[in-house]
Write a protein that holds these residues in place. Structure first.
Motif, mmCIF file in Angstrom:
data_model
loop_
_atom_site.group_PDB
_atom_site.id
_atom_site.type_symbol
_atom_site.label_atom_id
_atom_site.label_comp_id
_atom_site.label_asym_id
_atom_site.label_seq_id
_atom_site.Cartn_x
_atom_site.Cartn_y
_atom_site.Cartn_z
ATOM 1 N N ASP A 184 0.876 -1.165 0.000
ATOM 2 C CA ASP A 184 0.000 0.000 0.000
ATOM 3 C C ASP A 184 0.915 1.218 0.000
ATOM 4 O O ASP A 184 1.592 1.494 0.985
ATOM 5 C CB ASP A 184 -0.890 0.001 1.236
ATOM 6 C CG ASP A 184 -1.739 1.267 1.335
ATOM 7 O OD1 ASP A 184 -1.721 2.089 0.385
ATOM 8 O OD2 ASP A 184 -2.414 1.439 2.362
ATOM 9 N N GLY A 220 0.088 4.411 -0.395
ATOM 10 C CA GLY A 220 -0.627 5.660 -0.178
ATOM 11 C C GLY A 220 0.241 6.734 0.454
ATOM 12 O O GLY A 220 0.008 7.927 0.257
ATOM 13 N N SER A 248 1.526 9.402 -1.958
ATOM 14 C CA SER A 248 0.616 10.294 -2.690
ATOM 15 C C SER A 248 0.797 11.740 -2.237
ATOM 16 O O SER A 248 1.147 12.023 -1.094
ATOM 17 C CB SER A 248 -0.827 9.843 -2.516
ATOM 18 O OG SER A 248 -1.227 9.981 -1.179
ATOM 19 N N SER A 304 -0.758 10.266 -7.419
ATOM 20 C CA SER A 304 -2.167 10.132 -7.041
ATOM 21 C C SER A 304 -2.295 9.170 -5.866
ATOM 22 O O SER A 304 -1.379 8.403 -5.576
ATOM 23 C CB SER A 304 -2.981 9.596 -8.227
ATOM 24 O OG SER A 304 -2.670 8.226 -8.463
ATOM 25 N N VAL A 305 -3.437 9.213 -5.207
ATOM 26 C CA VAL A 305 -3.716 8.193 -4.200
ATOM 27 C C VAL A 305 -3.972 6.878 -4.935
ATOM 28 O O VAL A 305 -4.415 6.881 -6.090
ATOM 29 C CB VAL A 305 -4.921 8.569 -3.308
ATOM 30 C CG1 VAL A 305 -4.625 9.812 -2.503
ATOM 31 C CG2 VAL A 305 -6.175 8.732 -4.113
ATOM 32 N N PRO A 306 -3.691 5.745 -4.306
ATOM 33 C CA PRO A 306 -3.953 4.461 -4.975
ATOM 34 C C PRO A 306 -5.453 4.273 -5.218
ATOM 35 O O PRO A 306 -6.265 4.522 -4.337
ATOM 36 C CB PRO A 306 -3.442 3.419 -3.976
ATOM 37 C CG PRO A 306 -2.577 4.159 -3.025
ATOM 38 C CD PRO A 306 -3.071 5.564 -3.000
ATOM 39 N N ARG A 307 -5.775 3.868 -6.431
ATOM 40 C CA ARG A 307 -7.163 3.563 -6.788
ATOM 41 C C ARG A 307 -7.182 2.254 -7.552
ATOM 42 O O ARG A 307 -6.620 2.175 -8.646
ATOM 43 C CB ARG A 307 -7.743 4.676 -7.660
ATOM 44 C CG ARG A 307 -8.007 5.954 -6.903
ATOM 45 C CD ARG A 307 -8.771 6.944 -7.781
ATOM 46 N NE ARG A 307 -9.135 8.112 -7.045
ATOM 47 C CZ ARG A 307 -8.424 9.242 -7.027
ATOM 48 N NH1 ARG A 307 -7.302 9.335 -7.712
ATOM 49 N NH2 ARG A 307 -8.833 10.269 -6.327
ATOM 50 N N LEU A 308 -7.802 1.237 -6.948
ATOM 51 C CA LEU A 308 -7.913 -0.075 -7.590
ATOM 52 C C LEU A 308 -6.574 -0.515 -8.191
ATOM 53 O O LEU A 308 -6.465 -0.798 -9.379
ATOM 54 C CB LEU A 308 -9.010 -0.059 -8.651
ATOM 55 C CG LEU A 308 -10.419 0.155 -8.125
ATOM 56 C CD1 LEU A 308 -11.407 0.236 -9.280
ATOM 57 C CD2 LEU A 308 -10.813 -0.939 -7.150
ATOM 58 N N MET A 331 -1.533 3.796 -9.197
ATOM 59 C CA MET A 331 -1.095 5.130 -8.802
ATOM 60 C C MET A 331 -0.486 5.764 -10.043
ATOM 61 O O MET A 331 0.299 5.125 -10.741
ATOM 62 C CB MET A 331 -0.042 5.089 -7.701
ATOM 63 C CG MET A 331 -0.569 4.687 -6.349
ATOM 64 S SD MET A 331 0.719 4.646 -5.089
ATOM 65 C CE MET A 331 0.990 6.399 -4.804
#
Length: 157
Positions: free
Chosen positions: A22, A24, A27, A44-48, A51
């Motif tokens: 993870d 995050g 970000s 970016s924040v992690p999404r699915l 990043m």
């Protein structure tokens, strides 16, 4: 006997890297104003499991860029996640994750010319980034010390 063998193997194996980390903690908007250059890196924040990152470097009146992503690596990479680097004017290079801990991640592509490793470490509001490898048989490293900053902040002139 089998239980003893399993326990011994678990104790001697050492810590295992989380190859699906993870990230995050990476970000945000990061700014480095060292060495006569301005480097702004955004993640970016992690999404699915994705990043997206951008980097813009200004030095001596010139500007350079890199587009990056951290995402599933695909079946050929020997790791579930990788850093996909696309620097200006160069081909895409995939660096599979080889090590991960809280606030630290290491990606490596031994077959690449330079760099072979990409390392990120966070310490509070500081994001340290480093690329490492060899050039003509000599170990080389380039470091950046980023400070957390407001989006689109610039270095003082």
């Amino acid at each position: 006997m089998l239980t003893a063998l399993i326990l011994t193997a678990a104790l001697t194996a050492g810590p295992q890297a989380d190859l699906r980390p993870d990230l995050g903690w990476m970000s945000g908007y990061w700014l480095s104003c060292e060495g006569g250059r301005e480097v702004a890196e955004t993640w970016s924040v992690p999404r699915l499991n994705l990043m997206a990152g951008t980097s813009i470097t200004v030095r001596n009146g010139q500007v350079g860029w890199e587009l990056s992503r951290i995402a599933p690596a695909g079946p050929e990479a020997n790791a579930p996640f990788a850093y996909f680097a696309h620097p200006e004017g160069q081909a895409l290079t995939v660096f599979p994750v080889i090590e991960s801990a809280p606030n630290r991640v290491v990606f490596q592509q031994s077959a690449h010319d330079f760099p072979q490793r990409v390392i990120y470490e966070r310490d509070g509001d500081v994001l340290n980034a480093r690329i490492e490898g060899e050039i003509e048989g000599q170990a080389r490293a380039i470091r950046w010390r980023f400070q957390k900053a407001e989006l689109n902040a610039r270095c003082p002139t």
